[in-house]
Design an enzyme around this catalytic site. Structure first.
Site, PDB file in Angstrom:
ATOM      1  N   GLY A 276      13.912  90.695  -0.126  1.00  0.00           N
ATOM      2  CA  GLY A 276      15.137  89.977  -0.311  1.00  0.00           C
ATOM      3  C   GLY A 276      14.923  88.560   0.116  1.00  0.00           C
ATOM      4  O   GLY A 276      14.228  88.311   0.488  1.00  0.00           O
ATOM      5  N   CYS A 277      16.054  88.032  -0.431  1.00  0.00           N
ATOM      6  CA  CYS A 277      16.029  86.563  -0.309  1.00  0.00           C
ATOM      7  C   CYS A 277      16.190  86.083   1.208  1.00  0.00           C
ATOM      8  O   CYS A 277      15.437  85.333   1.718  1.00  0.00           O
ATOM      9  CB  CYS A 277      17.264  85.732  -0.938  1.00  0.00           C
TER      10      CYS A 277
END
Lengths: 400, 400, 400, 400
Positions: free
Chosen positions: B203-204
């Site tokens: 994920g970011c």
């Protein structure tokens, strides 16, 4: 239009000064005929004509009118029933009208801006001082004693003038005056503000941080150590000065943490928290510049004292602010947003449990130019002059 | 890397020198004449014609092409010399061209989007899976074993499927596959990625957080307790779904802390940090939505281990990343800004002393759609297929 | 890291053939070891090391590197296989690195910026001149004759130097040079650009306006009278100079029509249209500043010639641009958006029927810093030096 | 205006003087103690308590309260001394508080929103109808005749119901009511508004366009042919509905010309201009969506009638609007900006010479949600009920 009266009427209720309803027909500066009725509610009337303004009870001087906080004072006072601006200074814009510097204010009939050295302070009752720090001290030192003064600069916020010198890089030149200055975080220092001659209006970051923390620290609900403050501010806080760093192309669509741990608001924050704690508090404070004009959020990470719960924090804040007009603890679980206070004098706050046991997260939001500057300044002056503190300040937030 | 890797430059064999320009005339699908010139750089030629694409070494399938991460994969691959997209799925947009869904990509000659159930996976070598979590598992479970897969959803990131169920509210339906998935934080897990069949792309938020913290935790330079993470993200991370909360009028000119302490990236972050610490780490994590499209910053507040200095942290990060293409420890004192990585696969980071003794502040920035999603996915697939990992990824940031 | 080879691969000079992978180990300026592997695509490699750069075929000088168009040249050239920057000037930033002025470019290993008076032009083959108008003339006059020059200023765009003096308020001091300058609207003047010594790169507004209008005027499909041009531009076009008017707080969330009918791009627009018409054309031109960084749209209102239809206009534009790499007439009915060309060298255009019979509306969009400035400049230099004009320019638009 | 108008200031009777502050303690719905101070200005007091509201002279129903125009009505009325909201409907949000739907309004003590079918209209005196077009007709048809109604939808704006059907795709179901509706462009139709039972509040684009054009057409100063209108609007005009096209990531940093020549405001614009011209006027109208929340600018390109000068246009507009509170012709040469009217009910306009002889450029700006919607609606209701039309509307623009 024969019914011009409907256009710009300043009504009053029966009698405002009992029996003194005055309807006057005056020419404004542009020689257009306008009708005015003596009265009380400004929002439904046109009360800014100079003739009218002089009749307002309190004559206001606005020093440093050409910056954003100066313009914001004018916007707020447009609908203030008792305060009228009769003097405006702006050294670099001397001779210009406010409308030429801030065209959104062209409908306001204001005095021409003059140089501060040419100002006649005998004709005003109170001043808002929106000058840069440093020069402020000298000018305020020279003002007549009869004036009530709210200073929006940092010059009188720090009690310890050695600290002032350390952070601002120059010795303080008005240390006597500093001693009588009252730090005007209204909800915390209301009683002192009432009798103040000179109020040092708080900075925007310190306002957003102290409002939630001071009551919690006073109630001994949170630890003094390891208070981590991650603040986010709109760009208007940086003022109207032409700086490459604040160009649209440099700010839009990105964020910037400036002055990591070294921002000049640090000593002001620590002074307020240390007062509440009655011992020296050192905080971690990191301000971030946001791609937005107005608005400020402080996300504050704290350790709760032994045995304290989130509910305790919530109830303490509820108790502290339930009677306040402008500080609102919002419903449990709801996140305060800067959107929700834009253009208004409100501070919204809330408290959340952290994943790490024993810790809490506090979020507070304000409009940096209103509760963080000009709005709180007006709130203070209302108090100093014996008016209800919300006078002229009940603008609702502008959303969307 | 076998020598085969170098074989098929997009257009021509041999070599090209000034004076030896080869011009070939081909017809693309739309029957318009195009000229191609032999050359070396993909950026200087038109390589997306389908005839051309089929000649690229690796045939790529793009599942869920109609979202932002799908579009970003297409943008990045436009100049990749070895990967050509030969299959695109988007259930709700089946039958449409990519150019009609994302007009900025009309110059790319891409296959029409089809429903995933109609896809023939025998004709592709690798897939990027940009589907929503939940549905992803089912689809990946059904893919042929010969495919190399990079999954951009959350479905295979958490090793503990009980934790998956807790945070995503549904049982995991591909637990066997989960076991062989490699968590693809490239710089940390490069060796595992090399041999992976299925990579769970991070994920970011976890990318921006683990890149600085993992080396510091491994080196025992920071305490595991009281790690406070205040993250700020652009809105594109929320995807293209039509939601009131993400309308321009709701997002612009304000900020919003959503999912305080409850964001779904929490278990992913804690998994990564716990692995590094070899013990359970619980973090404080508060994501904030910023009024910007792209960009992510994590401001991380940590306690240094006894006797450790800022310089120690700096040197550790330097050592960890000095040979990395995409992770950059910047000059001391310089603050990383999201502006500086926009549109690129870079992560910039730095470390700062806190005012509170013994504490440090770490700031890292990425573009959430590139290093935080599609860029890192491509970096991973490059590695999985034996290509230099920066292939097709050296876009410089777009500023201003 | 044992697999450093994968990390930063760079092809090498000479030529590359199957099986001839060359791995070289070089030290960059910072004395960190980097590995390079022979390869083909620049985007997949690290080519900016100075040792490498000198081996690029064409040595580029960049004058006025510290502005936005200078930075954009650097961004574009980062992946150009033949052009390497070996000289950079910026008078006010002399002695500084590009990375300190534009931190998004720190990964590029560039020469230190020097003052233009200290530049040794014998070591460069071509220059991009990004200096302000006025000073440009003097400096270009003094450059050695062997150099190919693309000038991004306005100094050589107007053939009539009297007109230059009228609009720019100073006499032209290089009138001889003006005579040999070629106006570089690439798609219109490609043949002249090929043999040019000095190209006057068009302004952004004129590019967006002439691309659609010149073919229509030449084909006599629209009237020369009453051409109404309503243009909208991002703020980056105003440059990086610190001006109050371009502060974020002044630009965001509002629009501003500046220089109504008096913008300096007027004579350039009229020169181009008059050339096409072979008679004097006077246009109505109103530029509007938009709250966005990049992007430009011209909405153009025209009268069609007697008997001409929208379909005629569409077909003429189709015919004019169907073989062009960068100018795209999009599908009928689809509205071009600045979003769709951001960061790219594309111009998208379309034509629409007006409600008023006999009239048409033309919309064209570009990125003002790419096709409107640095991108077109590179397109021109590619042509001047005999390279395919799209070399290093096939960046796809950045959206969202 | 009867003297009764002046009677009931929101809270107290009698009169207020400095020194005579009356403090009363009341409990609001939430049982929190509040203090009220006798006074004259609504902005300085808290008048929204339900007990208080019922004492306001006019009981207002707000239909469709959950959209942006509904919220804006609430914001404006917060400081209106005579109007109190006693009924709010929002079908999809029935049962919710306004503060839960629009948290910026939590300080307002408002009735819970109910479904319109559950509304008791006998208890209200007037309604603002903020419903979508189409459903509006049916609901207004069913309202009691004693109500004064201002409808913000498009349903009653077009006199020709055939035209309504053509543009809105459905037959009009309240054609009788349509006949008595008054088109409420206040400054143009003030006398008709006075006696109206139902006012069709103008659209935002038509307001910005007709205000400058109607007086010029009536005075025969401009030609009716070839009126080219290039309008730019903030996104809030599109409402709060969740649409992909209006997401932040789709709107920010770009512009979009939608509905080229086909926007539904076209017939409304042409109806107004044709009335002024007393003959059919067909305009070119292209609306552009801007990356901003509020604000609207119309840039209008016209041909002056034979012999007419810019000065003639300027003087005509001056004469038309010099006594108006909200429509301001600004100083010659100064460009109106949307920034300068944000959040206010003002329309600023100016007129400029075009380069093409005989042509003029007119620029007008409004806030689309205020003068373009809720502000003008309030202005109309003030008139319909015999109050000064500026009552509660003198908010100064919010800048920056």
């Amino acid at each position: 239009m024969s019914t011009a009266t409907f256009n710009s009427i300043c009504f009053n209720q029966g009698y405002w000064r009992k029996g003194e309803v005055k309807i006057s027909k005056v020419k404004n500066r542009n020689q257009r005929v306008k009708f005015y009725v003596g009265g009380a509610s400004v929002l439904s009337t046109k009360c800014m004509q100079s003739s009218e303004k002089n009749k307002r009870e309190v004559r206001i001087g606005l020093l440093g009118a050409s910056g954003y906080t100066g313009a914001e004072i004018v916007r707020l006072l447009a609908n203030h029933p008792y305060f009228g601006i009769t003097l405006m200074t702006a050294d670099r814009k001397a001779g210009q009208s406010m409308g030429s510097v801030f065209p959104h204010l062209i409908t306001q009939d204001l005095p021409t801006m003059i140089s501060v050295k040419d100002a006649d302070f005998s004709s005003v009752d109170a001043v808002f001082c929106c000058l840069p720090h440093g020069t402020t001290q000298e000018i305020i030192k020279g003002l007549p004693r009869h004036l009530k003064i709210v200073d929006l600069s940092a010059d009188f916020r720090l009690r310890d003038i050695a600290e002032y010198e350390e952070w601002y890089g120059q010795p303080h030149s008005a240390s006597e005056l500093q001693k009588e200055a009252v730090y005007g975080l209204t909800e915390i220092s209301r009683e002192d503000v009432k009798n103040a001659h000179l109020v040092a209006n708080p900075g925007c970051y310190p306002t957003s941080i102290q409002l939630p923390l001071v009551p919690l620290i006073k109630a001994k609900l949170i630890e003094h150590r390891n208070i981590i403050i991650d603040s986010k501010s709109g760009v208007s806080g940086a003022g109207r000065g032409a700086k490459e760093a604040n160009l649209y192309s440099e700010i839009a669509e990105g964020i910037y943490s400036y002055g990591v741990t070294k921002h000049r608001h640090v000593p002001e924050i620590e002074q307020g928290l240390s007062d509440a704690a009655q011992s020296k508090v050192t905080v971690s404070f990191t301000p971030h510049l946001m791609p937005m004009i107005r608005g400020m959020q402080s996300t504050i990470y704290v350790e709760m004292s032994q045995g304290v719960t989130i509910e305790d924090l919530y109830q303490q804040l509820r108790k502290s602010y339930e009677d306040e007009e402008f500080v609102k603890l919002i419903d449990k679980g709801v996140v305060p947003r800067t959107h929700n206070v834009r253009g208004s004098n409100y501070c919204f706050m809330n408290v959340f449990p952290d994943r790490i046991p024993g810790r809490a997260i506090i979020i507070s939001v304000i409009d940096n130019l209103v509760k963080g500057a000009s709005g709180q300044a007006l709130q203070n002056l209302n108090i100093m002059l014996g008016y209800p503190e919300n006078t002229g300040l009940l603008y609702q937030p502008l959303f969307p």
